[in-house]
Design an enzyme around this catalytic site. Structure first.
Site, PDB file in Angstrom:
ATOM      1  N   CYS A 164       0.160  36.358 -37.279  1.00 15.88           N
ATOM      2  CA  CYS A 164       1.231  35.822 -36.435  1.00 15.88           C
ATOM      3  C   CYS A 164       2.547  35.758 -37.212  1.00 15.88           C
ATOM      4  O   CYS A 164       2.776  34.818 -37.982  1.00 15.88           O
ATOM      5  CB  CYS A 164       0.836  34.436 -35.927  1.00 15.88           C
ATOM      6  SG  CYS A 164       2.099  33.706 -34.875  1.00 15.88           S
TER       7      CYS A 164
ATOM      8  N   CYS B 105       4.687  32.667 -36.409  1.00 13.28           N
ATOM      9  CA  CYS B 105       4.229  31.412 -37.032  1.00 13.28           C
ATOM     10  C   CYS B 105       4.527  31.412 -38.535  1.00 13.28           C
ATOM     11  O   CYS B 105       4.919  30.389 -39.083  1.00 13.28           O
ATOM     12  CB  CYS B 105       2.722  31.228 -36.853  1.00 13.28           C
ATOM     13  SG  CYS B 105       2.071  31.760 -35.265  1.00 13.28           S
ATOM     14  N   ASP B 106       4.302  32.535 -39.202  1.00 10.28           N
ATOM     15  CA  ASP B 106       4.269  32.534 -40.667  1.00 10.28           C
ATOM     16  C   ASP B 106       5.406  33.291 -41.351  1.00 10.28           C
ATOM     17  O   ASP B 106       5.575  33.180 -42.565  1.00 10.28           O
ATOM     18  CB  ASP B 106       2.937  33.147 -41.153  1.00 10.28           C
ATOM     19  CG  ASP B 106       1.726  32.383 -40.631  1.00 10.28           C
ATOM     20  OD1 ASP B 106       1.876  31.178 -40.364  1.00 10.28           O
ATOM     21  OD2 ASP B 106       0.652  32.988 -40.480  1.00 10.28           O
TER      22      ASP B 106
END
Ligand code: FAD
Ligand code: NAP
Length: 307
Positions: free
Chosen positions: A130, A133-134
């Site tokens: 992701c 997200c990261d």
């Protein structure tokens, strides 16, 4: 007894709930996480009509808000099975069960694992699925993106906001992604490509990813390059384990429906990415959802007339 329980509150499920609620049915969504599904992991959406550009989380909230106003119940739980009792269905979760006249399955798809040595060991320690997200944790790093589809190319472009360099490794010499994404990636100075190659191992120092070994599938040549992170986008698998006993899926696990989104079990519908279909997108998910919300209403009307 609900009229309709929608399992999963991604774009497909939220649209089905909207249409069913506007037909005055007693509707609940049953979701294991936040509403939005895969949209929550998507940075920029540029192909949803009406919005030139919108972030996934923002579109999720825009789809969710009307449901609250219409009185759709927002149940929380992980669905573990459906029991078909004919006139009604029982939806089971890990800790309770619900009775409903119809069920709409909208559990979508989940990212596939690559299966390379080191992938599990360095998961969340350099290996990610992701970028939204990261990505911000990888500022100034050299990153590898695995895959050649829309997700890989789109997320590689997104990662150039943070990374020093992004390399896409693809097992063929031609990308699968939409042309517009390909053109954007080819024009981006921060992106380069490793063609005809697969990841043979993700290596690290025990703490974090440090390099990746590749094999060229045409020449069998083996190589290794340093990377601070690896983002894996090698496709999706359907989330249908919990209906494997119902006989409604194809061999790969995708649910087969007719054009009203009904499975071969009357009163059980399936929509969105979880369905056997040609194009898995937000637009097609919401289209499926509208049809199923309406079809559930028609099914209940017909049942009431018959009794
Ligand atoms: P999902 O969005 O997968 O939602 C399914 C929901 O079901 C989830 O919320 C999940 O938590 C829930 N669920 C699953 N199992 C259970 C269970 N057992 N019990 C309870 N709840 C459960 N499409 C576009 O059109 N434009 C884009 O720009 C775009 N970008 C993308 C970028 C990425 C990185 C990815 C991965 C996908 C992208 N897509 C894009 C595809 C799009 O996100 C999907 O087609 C769409 O989200 C499918 O919607 P859905 O409602 O069918 O399923
Ligand atoms: P996908 O389209 O199935 O692409 C998966 C990619 O991974 C393919 O290029 C495939 O190679 C490669 N691959 C598969 N298994 C592999 C393995 N074991 N090793 C190495 N490579 C492997 O999946 P996706 O890109 O996640 O897209 C999923 C769906 O979401 C699609 O319907 C897509 O259109 C949609 N989506 C849309 C957008 C958008 O509209 N902007 C963005 C993201 C996703 P091959 O090409 O050789 O098969």
């Amino acid at each position: 007894m609900y009229d309709t329980i929608v399992i999963g509150a991604g774009p497909a499920g939220m649209t089905a709930a909207l249409y069913a609620a506007r037909s005055n049915l007693k509707v609940a969504t049953l979701e294991q996480g936040a509403p939005g599904g895969q949209m929550n992991n998507t940075s920029d959406i540029e192909n949803y009509p009406g919005f030139e550009l919108i972030s996934g989380p923002e579109l999720s909230m825009k789809m969710y808000e009307p449901l609250e106003k219409l009185g759709v119940e927002n149940l929380y739980g992980i669905v573990t099975g459906i029991e078909d009792k004919g006139d009604y269905k029982i939806v089971k979760t890990d800790d309770t069960s619900y009775e409903t006249k119809t069920v709409i399955i909208a559990t979508g798809a989940k990212h596939r694992l690559l299966g390379a040595p080191g992938e599990a060991e360095y998961n969340s320690r350099g290996v990610s699925y992701c970028a939204v997200c990261d990505g911000a944790f990888f500022r100034g790093e050299k990153l590898l993106v695995v895959g050649g589809g829309d997700s890989a190319v789109e997320e590689a472009i997104f990662l150039t906001r943070f990374a020093e360099k992004v390399t896409i490794v693809h097992r063929r010499d031609e990308l699968r992604a939409q042309k517009v994404l390909q053109d954007r990636a080819f024009a981006n100075d921060k992106i380069d490509f490793i063609w005809d190659s697969v990841v043979s191992e993700i290596k690290g120092n025990g703490q974090r990813v440090s390099s990746v070994a590749f094999k060229n599938v045409k020449t069998e040549e083996v190589s290794e390059r340093e990377f601070g992170g690896v983002f894996i986008y090698v496709g999706l698998d359907p989330v249908t384990d919990f209906v494997s006993d119902l006989g409604i899926t194809d061999e790969a696990g995708w649910i087969i429906t007719d054009d009203k989104m009904q499975t071969n079990l009357p009163g059980i519908f399936a929509i969105g990415d979880v369905r056997q279909k040609h194009l898995r997108q937000i637009t097609t998910a919401v289209g499926d959802g509208a049809i199923a919300g309406n079809a559930a209403y028609q099914y209940i009307e017909e049942q009431e007339v018959a009794h």
